[in-house]
Scaffold this motif. Structure first.
Motif, PDB file in Angstrom:
ATOM      1  N   LYS A 273       0.841  -1.194   0.000  1.00 40.37           N
ATOM      2  CA  LYS A 273       0.000   0.000   0.000  1.00 40.37           C
ATOM      3  C   LYS A 273       0.878   1.247   0.000  1.00 40.37           C
ATOM      4  N   GLU A 274       0.371   2.287  -0.653  1.00 45.28           N
ATOM      5  CA  GLU A 274       1.065   3.568  -0.705  1.00 45.28           C
ATOM      6  C   GLU A 274       1.282   4.071   0.720  1.00 45.28           C
TER       7      GLU A 274
ATOM      8  N   THR B 129       7.361   4.776   0.127  1.00 44.15           N
ATOM      9  CA  THR B 129       6.409   4.722  -0.989  1.00 44.15           C
ATOM     10  C   THR B 129       5.367   5.833  -0.960  1.00 44.15           C
TER      11      THR B 129
ATOM     12  N   LYS C 103       3.670   7.635  -4.167  1.00 40.55           N
ATOM     13  CA  LYS C 103       4.062   6.812  -5.323  1.00 40.55           C
ATOM     14  C   LYS C 103       2.893   5.900  -5.661  1.00 40.55           C
ATOM     15  N   TYR C 104       2.837   5.497  -6.911  1.00 37.43           N
ATOM     16  CA  TYR C 104       1.823   4.525  -7.300  1.00 37.43           C
ATOM     17  C   TYR C 104       2.288   3.777  -8.537  1.00 37.43           C
TER      18      TYR C 104
ATOM     19  N   ASN D 110      -2.634   2.266  -4.557  1.00 39.14           N
ATOM     20  CA  ASN D 110      -3.353   3.370  -3.908  1.00 39.14           C
ATOM     21  C   ASN D 110      -4.799   2.933  -3.707  1.00 39.14           C
TER      22      ASN D 110
END
Length: 159
Positions: free
Chosen positions: A72-73, A126, A129-130, A158
């Motif tokens: 997960k972000e 992170t 970020k995606y 995300n």
């Protein structure tokens, strides 16, 4: 009086400049110290005959890439990259860089003897970020070639 001083100053400056080469005998070479001999790369001279690379340090990673899968972000991904100096000279890592501030490496600062090992720690944040991310960390060392790259790779979700 001022005019004469300016003219004399200009003449002195012109006289001091010369096209003659510097006296080569005036340069004194000093012996290289321990650190300098580690940093000096014996295969860097392009004009020399083919170099013997068997006598340099060699950086060998157990796994040069870490695939962390999907996270997960906002998750912080940490990885310890274990390596061994498989060369015949002490290994000295002088720098470790990534392409952005989200990936932070740390590395041993002391020389690593032949046959010994160490760890390069990489922390990838992170946040913001995606999608698929492949973050390189490039190490500079007294190896041949002097640059070695390791990677952190995965997908940021995300939700």
């Amino acid at each position: 009086m001022l005019r004469i001083s300016v003219i004399l100053l200009l003449l002195a400056g012109l006289w001091a400049c010369s096209d003659a080469p510097a006296d080569e005998g005036s340069v004194e070479e000093k012996p290289a110290g321990t650190t300098a001999s580690l940093i000096r790369n014996p295969v860097a001279d392009q004009d020399a005959a083919p170099a013997d690379t068997s006598l340099v340090a060699k950086l060998t990673f157990e796994e040069p890439e870490y695939h962390f899968g999907e996270v997960k972000e906002g998750t912080t991904v940490r990885r310890s990259f274990r390596f061994t100096n498989t060369g015949r000279a002490p290994l000295l890592i002088t720098d470790a860089r990534s392409t952005c501030g989200c990936t932070v490496p740390s590395y041993p600062r002391q020389p690593i003897a032949p046959g010994e090992g160490g760890v390069v720690e990489v922390v990838f944040n992170t946040a913001h970020k995606y999608g698929r991310q492949r973050k390189p960390v490039t190490l500079t060392a007294n190896t041949y070639p002097s640059l070695t790259t390791i990677y952190v790779d995965g997908t940021i979700i995300n939700e």
